[in-house]
Design an enzyme around this catalytic site. Structure first.
Site, PDB file in Angstrom:
ATOM      1  N   HIS A 132      38.278  38.305  42.058  1.00  0.00           N
ATOM      2  CA  HIS A 132      37.813  37.209  41.187  1.00  0.00           C
ATOM      3  C   HIS A 132      37.577  35.991  42.082  1.00  0.00           C
ATOM      4  CE1 HIS A 132      38.485  33.932  38.219  1.00  0.00           C
ATOM      5  NE2 HIS A 132      38.147  34.825  37.297  1.00  0.00           N
ATOM      6  N   ASP A 209      47.152  39.252  43.241  1.00  0.00           N
ATOM      7  CA  ASP A 209      46.622  38.596  42.056  1.00  0.00           C
ATOM      8  C   ASP A 209      46.969  39.502  40.874  1.00  0.00           C
ATOM      9  OD1 ASP A 209      45.121  37.834  39.886  1.00  0.00           O
ATOM     10  OD2 ASP A 209      43.273  37.482  41.005  1.00  0.00           O
ATOM     11  N   GLN A 212      45.477  40.398  35.821  1.00  0.00           N
ATOM     12  CA  GLN A 212      45.136  41.478  34.889  1.00  0.00           C
ATOM     13  C   GLN A 212      46.195  42.576  34.844  1.00  0.00           C
ATOM     14  OE1 GLN A 212      42.736  41.121  32.839  1.00  0.00           O
ATOM     15  NE2 GLN A 212      41.538  39.502  33.809  1.00  0.00           N
ATOM     16  N   LYS A 235      46.973  35.356  29.441  1.00  0.00           N
ATOM     17  CA  LYS A 235      46.438  36.724  29.411  1.00  0.00           C
ATOM     18  C   LYS A 235      47.508  37.724  28.965  1.00  0.00           C
ATOM     19  CE  LYS A 235      43.187  35.860  33.198  1.00  0.00           C
ATOM     20  NZ  LYS A 235      41.900  35.681  32.552  1.00  0.00           N
ATOM     21  N   CYS A 375      33.047  36.054  36.745  1.00  0.00           N
ATOM     22  CA  CYS A 375      33.645  35.301  37.864  1.00  0.00           C
ATOM     23  C   CYS A 375      33.900  36.218  39.065  1.00  0.00           C
ATOM     24  CB  CYS A 375      34.917  34.576  37.445  1.00  0.00           C
ATOM     25  SG  CYS A 375      34.666  33.399  36.121  1.00  0.00           S
TER      26      CYS A 375
HETATM   27  N1  C6P Z   1      39.616  36.205  34.593  1.00  0.00           N
HETATM   28  C1  C6P Z   1      38.024  37.017  32.960  1.00  0.00           C
HETATM   29  O1  C6P Z   1      37.352  36.909  31.934  1.00  0.00           O
HETATM   30  P1  C6P Z   1      43.014  31.870  35.258  1.00  0.00           P
HETATM   31  O2  C6P Z   1      41.657  31.422  34.776  1.00  0.00           O
HETATM   32  O3  C6P Z   1      43.560  30.983  36.325  1.00  0.00           O
HETATM   33  O4  C6P Z   1      43.974  32.113  34.148  1.00  0.00           O
HETATM   34  O5  C6P Z   1      42.802  33.320  35.903  1.00  0.00           O
HETATM   35  C2  C6P Z   1      41.889  33.501  36.957  1.00  0.00           C
HETATM   36  C3  C6P Z   1      41.758  34.950  37.298  1.00  0.00           C
HETATM   37  C4  C6P Z   1      42.227  35.405  38.519  1.00  0.00           C
HETATM   38  N2  C6P Z   1      42.185  36.699  38.851  1.00  0.00           N
HETATM   39  C5  C6P Z   1      41.699  37.627  38.014  1.00  0.00           C
HETATM   40  C6  C6P Z   1      41.703  39.057  38.430  1.00  0.00           C
HETATM   41  C7  C6P Z   1      41.201  37.246  36.776  1.00  0.00           C
HETATM   42  O6  C6P Z   1      40.719  38.175  35.948  1.00  0.00           O
HETATM   43  C8  C6P Z   1      41.212  35.872  36.402  1.00  0.00           C
HETATM   44  C9  C6P Z   1      40.630  35.418  35.101  1.00  0.00           C
HETATM   45  C10 C6P Z   1      39.009  35.939  33.302  1.00  0.00           C
HETATM   46  O7  C6P Z   1      37.929  37.988  33.711  1.00  0.00           O
HETATM   47  C11 C6P Z   1      38.394  34.570  33.185  1.00  0.00           C
HETATM   48  S1  C6P Z   1      37.145  34.292  34.373  1.00  0.00           S
END
Ligand code: C6P
Length: 417
Positions: A132, A209, A212, A235, A375
C-alpha cells in the site's frame, strides 16, 4: 449513576448469533435496498458494543489522561491504559511495546522517520511490489533524504511474493525489510516468519503492515518473529483515529521520538528536553482516548467471537465467492486461487467495463465495493491494470451477500451489453 472505569472494558457482551444483529448499520437501506457492505478492507462497520463503550466513556468518564489528580482524570487514564493492555494481550506483546497512533499510516511514518535517522548512504530498504502507498511513500522520502536504496520483492505469477528472489535481494546492506502480511488488493497472505528469518540473518529489522491481517487472522508477534507491527483500529470494528505500532522493547528504547510535545517528555528546560519512558515517549499530545477504549472493545468483541471462527467463516466464504464469481463470463480474479494463502479480498476485472462504473452500478443495488487502484499504484502498474473492482468481506458477511454481488455484477454486464 456512573459506572466504574474497569466496567468499560469488561462489559462487552458474549457473541449474539447471528452476528449481523450486533451491527446496526447493516439494516440501513441504500437506494431502497438493504445495504450489502463489501468494502471492509477500506473500513469495517462497528458493533453495538464498541459504540456503547465510547458513548459510556463520553457520558461518564471523559477527562484528559496522565494529567489530572482528580477522580475523573484518573478513571480516564485507567481506562486508556487498560485498553493498551487488552491490545497487547491480543497480539502477544507487552504493555510498553504498544504505541497508540492514528492508524497504520502514522505507525509506518513513525518508523520511517525514527529508524530513518540512523540510516547511512548506501543502506538498503526492502519492500514488496504489493505494498500500500503507506508502506512505500514514507520509505521513498527517507531513502531520498538519506541516499539509501529502495528494493522491491517481486510477485510470482500466482500473486505471491517470490521468496527465492527475496533471499537474493535481502543482503548485508539491507537495514529494513517492510512488508504487508495481507495484500489489500490481492488478498495474498505473506509468509512473515520466513521473511523475518531472512531479514534477521543479515541483521535487518522486519516491519509488518498488519492493516489487513490483524482484523482477520490470529496474529501473535512472538510467533511471527517480527520486530514491528502496524495496524488500524477502524479495519477491525474499532473507531477511526486510532491505530497501533507494536515494537520490540529493545528496539523502541533505542529509537528517537517521532513527534514532540506534551506527555512524551520527562523534563523540559528552556534549552533541552529528555524523553518519557515507553510507550509514552512516542505519544505526544492528548491521545485519542475514547478511540483507544473503542478499539479495546472491538478487540474484546473479536476475542469473544473467536479469531479462529473468523478464519473459518472467511475461508468458507472465500471458497464460495471464488466459485460463484468464476461463473461470470469475462470476470477475471486478480489474486490467488489457493485458499491457504489468501484472505477474503477479491479484486477482479470485468471485460470492457471500468471499475468505477462497476462500483457505481452496484451502489444502485445497495452494494458497497471499491473500484480503482486501492492506494497501490505501483502494484497496478506492475500488473498492467488501470484498477480493479474489489469486494472485501468480514465476519458479518454471508453467502447471501456474495449472491447479491453476483446478481449485481450480472446487472452491470446487462447495462454495458
Ligand atoms: N487500505 C483500502 O481500501 P490507514 O488508512 O492508515 O488506516 O491504513 C493504511 C493502509 C496500510 N496498509 C494496508 C495494507 C492497507 O490496506 C491500508 C488501508 C484501505 O485498501 C484504504 S486506502
Amino acid at each position: 449513576m456512573a459506572m466504574k472505569t474497569n466496567e468499560i472494558e469488561n462489559k462487552s457482551v458474549p457473541t449474539i448469533v447471528p452476528v449481523e444483529e450486533d451491527f446496526p448499520i447493516l439494516k440501513t437501506l441504500i437506494n431502497g435496498k438493504k445495504l450489502v457492505y463489501l468494502d471492509n478492507s477500506a473500513t469495517t462497520q462497528k458493533p453495538k458494543q464498541v459504540i456503547a463503550a465510547m458513548t459510556h466513556f463520553y457520558e461518564h468518564c471523559n477527562a484528559n489522561v496522565h494529567r489530572g489528580i482528580y477522580t475523573l482524570s484518573r478513571q480516564a487514564t485507567e481506562a486508556y491504559e487498560k485498553s493498551r493492555q487488552i491490545i497487547a494481550d491480543f497480539i502477544g506483546a507487552s504493555f510498553d511495546e504498544i504505541i497508540f497512533t492514528k492508524g497504520t499510516t502514522e505507525s509506518l511514518n513513525l518508523l520511517a522517520s525514527s529508524l530513518g535517522k540512523k540510516l547511512q548512504p548506501g543502506d538498503e530498504i526492502v519492500l514488496s511490489e504489493m505494498e500500500h502507498h503507506s508502506n512505500i511513500v514514507p520509505w521513498q522520502q527517507i531513502a531520498k533524504e538519506k541516499k539509501c536504496i529502495l528494493k522491491y520483492i517481486p510477485l510470482t505469477a500466482e500473486y505471491t511474493l517470490d521468496l527465492e528472489k527475496a533471499k537474493k535481494i535481502i543482503n548485508s546492506k539491507t537495514k529494513i525489510v517492510s512488508v504487508t502480511q495481507m495484500s489489500n488488493v490481492l488478498g495474498t497472505i505473506n509468509p512473515i516468519t520466513e521473511l523475518a528469518r531472512i531479514a534477521h540473518a543479515v541483521d535487518a529489522v522486519l516491519i509488518v503492515d498488519g492493516a489487513q491481517s490483524v482484523p482477520h487472522l490470529p496474529v501473535n508477534v512472538q510467533e511471527l518473529e517480527c520486530d514491528f507491527l502496524a495496524f488500524s483500529g477502524h479495519k477491525m470494528g474499532g473507531p477511526t483515529g486510532i491505530g497501533v505500532l507494536y515494537g520490540k522493547r529493545k528496539l523502541l528504547e533505542n529509537m528517537e521520538p517521532f513527534l514532540y510535545g506534551g506527555d512524551m517528555i520527562r523534563e523540559v528546560s528552556f534549552d533541552n528536553a529528555s524523553w518519557n519512558e515507553l510507550p509514552w515517549k512516542f505519544e505526544a499530545g492528548t491521545p485519542s482516548i475514547a478511540q483507544a477504549i473503542g478499539l479495546a472493545a472491538a478487540v474484546q468483541y473479536l476475542q469473544n467471537y473467536g479469531m479462529d471462527k473468523i478464519v473459518e467463516h472467511e475461508k468458507k466464504l472465500t471458497a464460495y465467492a471464488l466459485q460463484k464469481l468464476s461463473t461470470i463470463p469475462g470476470l477475471k480474479i486478480i489474486g490467488s486461487a489457493h485458499l491457504d494463502n489468501r484472505g477474503a479480498i477479491f479484486s477482479f476485472t470485468l471485460d470492457g467495463i471500468h471499475s468505477h462504473d462497476v462500483s457505481e452500478i452496484l451502489d444502485r443495488e445497495g452494494i458497497a465495493v471499491r473500484g480503482g487502484h486501492h492506494c497501490a499504484m505501483p502494484l497496478m502498474s506492475r500488473l498492467q491494470l488501470p484498477g480493479t473492482t474489489r469486494a472485501s468481506l468480514y465476519l458479518y458477511n454471508t453467502e447471501k451477500d456474495v449472491d447479491a454481488l453476483v446478481t449485481g455484477l450480472k446487472k452491470v454486464q446487462k447495462v454495458f451489453a
